[in-house]
Design an enzyme around this catalytic site. Structure first.
Site, PDB file in Angstrom:
ATOM      1  N   HIS A 110     -44.062  39.569  86.674  1.00  0.00           N
ATOM      2  CA  HIS A 110     -43.130  38.492  86.324  1.00  0.00           C
ATOM      3  C   HIS A 110     -43.089  37.425  87.417  1.00  0.00           C
ATOM      4  O   HIS A 110     -43.509  37.653  88.561  1.00  0.00           O
ATOM      5  CB  HIS A 110     -41.728  39.054  86.093  1.00  0.00           C
ATOM      6  CG  HIS A 110     -41.115  39.655  87.338  1.00  0.00           C
ATOM      7  ND1 HIS A 110     -40.554  38.901  88.342  1.00  0.00           N
ATOM      8  CD2 HIS A 110     -40.999  40.939  87.732  1.00  0.00           C
ATOM      9  CE1 HIS A 110     -40.102  39.682  89.296  1.00  0.00           C
ATOM     10  NE2 HIS A 110     -40.371  40.935  88.950  1.00  0.00           N
ATOM     11  N   GLU A 161     -39.301  48.177  86.362  1.00  0.00           N
ATOM     12  CA  GLU A 161     -39.517  48.282  87.799  1.00  0.00           C
ATOM     13  C   GLU A 161     -39.032  49.646  88.301  1.00  0.00           C
ATOM     14  O   GLU A 161     -38.282  50.354  87.611  1.00  0.00           O
ATOM     15  CB  GLU A 161     -38.769  47.153  88.520  1.00  0.00           C
ATOM     16  CG  GLU A 161     -38.899  47.128  90.041  1.00  0.00           C
ATOM     17  CD  GLU A 161     -40.346  47.025  90.539  1.00  0.00           C
ATOM     18  OE1 GLU A 161     -41.085  48.004  90.344  1.00  0.00           O
ATOM     19  OE2 GLU A 161     -40.705  45.991  91.123  1.00  0.00           O
TER      20      GLU A 161
END
Length: 226
Positions: free
Chosen positions: A10, A87
């Site tokens: 990202h 994550e």
């Protein structure tokens, strides 16, 4: 049929900019993050993807939509969100100052004061680093190596099931998760010490084989190298 997987990290977020721990917690993309992603999206705009996927965290979802909107040769429908590709979870440390957090983890690992995560991992190894993160976490919620490894294996299995008839896909995930995948599945990593942390908006390319085996073949490529 083997599937080529483009793993995109990202774009830069507010917490990245503020040097805060960001795992399962979220923060918006910065202007710089969006601009960097536009370069990645432009570099991939002529690459045909059969599908696009994303972690279920908003910074990844916003990133995948930038990739989708810029691509002119793919017909992508609704984006499937995969929580398995979130994550790494840092437990109570979520949102805290990164340097202070790594200093606490270093002390829990028995090496004194150290706020550089790469140096900590190179001194004690990845397993002990993850164990120290869980130990230092007051609620002991942070993912250790076994928990994360189990989730990574499950993530690859889920992706394999979804992409059986897809030749090339794009998947947006996160820096520490992609790095840990590389430690496990990239033959240039020794599986114990730290490797370069992937840049925001970078692309890591993997191959998911028919037998379920996953291997990373290119790591942390910037837009100008695509």
């Amino acid at each position: 049929m083997a599937t080529e997987v483009y793993l995109v990290r990202h774009g830069e977020t507010m917490f990245n900019q503020l040097n805060k721990v960001q795992g399962w917690c979220d923060s918006p993309l910065t202007v710089k993050g969006i601009n960097d992603l536009k370069r990645t999206a432009s570099a991939l705009s002529q690459v045909h993807f059969d599908n696009m996927y994303s972690s279920d965290l908003k910074r990844a979802i916003d990133t995948v939509h930038l990739m989708k909107n810029a691509n002119v040769v793919s017909d992508i429908g609704k984006i499937r969100k995969l929580p398995e590709f979130r994550e790494v979870f840092f437990g109570t440390f979520e949102g805290d100052d990164i340097n202070k957090t790594w200093d606490q983890v270093a002390m829990a690992a028995g090496i004194g004061h150290e706020d550089d995560v790469a140096k900590i991992i190179n001194q004690v190894g990845l397993r002990k680093f993850r164990e120290a993160a869980k130990k230092a976490d007051p609620r002991h919620l942070a993912e250790d190596k076994d928990e994360l490894d189990e989730r990574m294996v499950r993530a690859i299995q889920v992706l394999g099931d979804l992409t059986k008839n897809e030749q090339r896909v794009l998947l947006v995930s996160h820096g520490d998760f992609i790095k840990t995948l590389a430690i496990k599945y990239w033959d240039q990593s020794d599986g114990n010490h730290d490797i370069l942390f992937p840049n925001n908006g970078s692309v890591t390319r993997g191959i998911l084989h028919d037998n379920g085996k996953f291997e990373i073949v290119d790591y942390n490529m910037d837009a100008n190298k695509l």
